[in-house]
Write an enzyme that holds these catalytic residues in place. Structure first.
Site, mmCIF file in Angstrom:
data_model
loop_
_atom_site.group_PDB
_atom_site.id
_atom_site.type_symbol
_atom_site.label_atom_id
_atom_site.label_comp_id
_atom_site.label_asym_id
_atom_site.label_seq_id
_atom_site.Cartn_x
_atom_site.Cartn_y
_atom_site.Cartn_z
ATOM 1 N N TYR A 98 103.956 53.218 50.950
ATOM 2 C CA TYR A 98 102.514 53.014 51.692
ATOM 3 C C TYR A 98 101.946 54.284 51.967
ATOM 4 O O TYR A 98 100.646 54.071 51.568
ATOM 5 C CB TYR A 98 103.269 51.929 52.398
ATOM 6 C CG TYR A 98 101.969 51.295 53.829
ATOM 7 C CD1 TYR A 98 100.671 51.023 52.848
ATOM 8 C CD2 TYR A 98 101.674 51.765 54.811
ATOM 9 C CE1 TYR A 98 99.498 49.957 53.725
ATOM 10 C CE2 TYR A 98 100.652 51.492 55.851
ATOM 11 C CZ TYR A 98 99.700 50.764 54.969
ATOM 12 O OH TYR A 98 98.444 50.206 55.612
ATOM 13 N N GLY A 147 95.916 58.993 59.512
ATOM 14 C CA GLY A 147 96.217 58.782 61.621
ATOM 15 C C GLY A 147 94.531 58.289 61.925
ATOM 16 O O GLY A 147 93.223 58.939 61.726
#
Length: 490
Positions: free
Chosen positions: A262, A47
């Site tokens: 990922y 994030g």
């Protein structure tokens, strides 16, 4: 909802899957806030929109939240000194629900009848809009547009007496995915949803208990990995006492398979497997399933590197760094024309021209979302003189949206939802295109194949097999209308 800066010439136009966030909590350390800041640095990839830390000094809660990266916001002594206490929780955010604004940056904090309550959440509550409407009708006043705040209001309005019972009562009303770290005057609570869709691990450092989204965050702050927080488990830390409860009906776990493809850093351990090793195994499986005569195997950096190594080793085709990525690209706020915007792509990725010219190359990437990035990369290779460009993808086609904390476009904008592989090949202008099969992906994770009933992982973005009900989505006719409704609510 996610907002995109129209003047960011390095933008990928939403052509990347992004995790919603990462969480990190410390209980029982004199350097709690500083350790949380270190842990958030290690989780920055989960994030990059905003970050926050809350601490508790035994009397008062303290919070600092900011837009942007951890560095620059939490690497100053004055900020850390303003977060005293032996307990702290932190969060890095990339929004999938809720506007991009400071009021949505976590940890979210509220004063309840039981005392302060700070919560950091990784995941997405798939019935948050329905719950929110019901809570507002009953008199709740929301201060953010984040789905996480729904949990706070459910705890506040619960009829149970103790905070723990109220918290459990709240969780039994929510659907979807959540890994939570909660800080209260009574102690810290860490938990995962019953399916364990989003990750959460537990470690130790000099007597302190630490919770993190990934093991790499434990490594960075010098903590020792102890174990995963199990699906459906609540771990309660009160002083030196640690106890575990499982208040939910037991179900077969379904952790998100994209953590291995990922999301997680390659130096993390997810489940009991090295993320790096799994990605190499996916690449090797891809070479078995989709061989091609070529001169070089080239990764799309950085996420394609381990799979490309695996593909090269299995195929015997040399691995080379044919695309060089700049790690120093920031946001550029000049007013770009179309030509400048196109050239801006090269700020992030540039072809290693002397290596590529005249070669037949295999490009390895982790996924294709909208396809616009793949199109640009293929064209970059052709402009550098590649004789042939073959693309191989280390995941199956992404045909469905995620409702569990991953920022995916609505299904109508996913390239694989609109085209078969032939159509996708034409779109990106490659000589050939192939994806690892769903069974091949499971083989790389140590399974013989994907079980048709009760598969081991959540792979809904590939298969459409969602492991939970999707109340907010099902209340609306289709995904496009759902996205519009979500924007109106937020």
């Amino acid at each position: 909802m996610l907002t995109t800066n129209p003047f960011d010439i390095t933008s990928d136009d939403g052509d990347t899957l992004r995790e919603e966030c990462g969480v990190f909590g410390v209980s029982g350390s004199d350097s709690a806030a500083a350790l949380v800041a270190l842990g958030l640095h290690a989780l920055q990839h989960r994030g990059q929109e905003a970050a926050g830390i809350s601490s508790f000094d035994g009397t008062l809660f303290h919070t600092h939240r900011a837009m942007g990266h951890v560095a620059g916001n939490f690497d100053r002594d004055d900020v850390i000194r303003a977060l005293p206490g032996t307990t702290a929780v932190g969060h890095v955010r990339y929004s999938t629900t809720g506007e991009t604004a400071l009021r949505n940056v976590q940890p979210l904090y509220a004063d309840l009848s039981t005392g302060g309550f700070a919560v950091a959440h990784n995941g997405n509550i798939s019935n948050a809009m329905k719950l929110r409407r019901e809570l507002v009708r009953r008199g709740s006043i929301f201060q953010s547009t984040s789905d996480t705040e729904t949990i706070i209001h459910l705890v506040a309005t619960s009829n149970y007496r103790t905070l723990l019972d109220r918290f459990i009562d709240a969780l039994k009303q929510v659907e979807g995915a959540y890994s939570l770290v909660v800080m209260t005057p009574e102690g810290m609570i860490a938990c995962r949803d019953p399916l364990g869709i989003r990750p959460l691990v537990m470690g130790r450092l000099d007597g302190a208990v630490i919770f993190a989204s990934e093991t790499v965050a434990l490594d960075v702050c010098g903590a020792t990995f102890e174990r995963q927080v199990e699906p459906g488990e609540l771990v309660i830390v009160q002083g030196k006492e640690i106890r575990s409860i499982k208040p939910f009906a037991e179900v077969a776990p379904r952790p998100c398979i994209f953590e291995w493809v990922y999301f997680s850093r390659p130096d993390s351990i997810a489940g009991d497997q090295s993320v790096y090793s799994v990605r190499k195994a996916i690449g090797a499986q891809l070479a078995i399933e989709a061989p091609v005569e070529a001169d070089l195997v080239i990764p799309v950096p950085d996420s394609g590197v381990p799979a490309a190594i695996g593909y090269a080793q299995e195929s015997g085709i040399p691995f080379e760094l044919g695309i060089i990525r700049s790690h120093y690209v920031g946001r550029t706020f000049i007013q770009p024309g179309d030509k400048v915007r196109h050239l801006g792509v090269k700020l992030k990725h540039n072809a290693n021209r002397a290596l590529i010219k005249g070669k037949r190359i295999v490009l390895i990437d982790d996924s294709i979302v909208r396809g616009t990035t793949s199109l640009k990369i293929v064209q970059m290779m052709r402009d550098a003189g590649a004789a042939e460009v073959h693309m191989r993808i280390a995941s199956p086609p992404t045909r469905h949206s995620c409702f569990y904390g991953v920022d995916t476009p609505e299904r109508a904008k996913l390239l694989a939802a609109k085209h078969d592989v032939g159509g996708m090949t034409d779109f990106i202008h490659a000589d050939s295109l192939a994806f690892v099969s769903i069974d091949g992906l499971y083989k790389a994770l140590g399974e013989e194949q994907r079980a048709s009933r009760l598969p081991k992982y959540c792979d809904a973005c590939f298969t459409g097999d969602y492991p939970t009900t999707l109340t907010d989505h099902d209340d609306v006719a289709d995904v496009d209308q759902f996205a519009m409704l979500e924007e109106r609510v937020n």
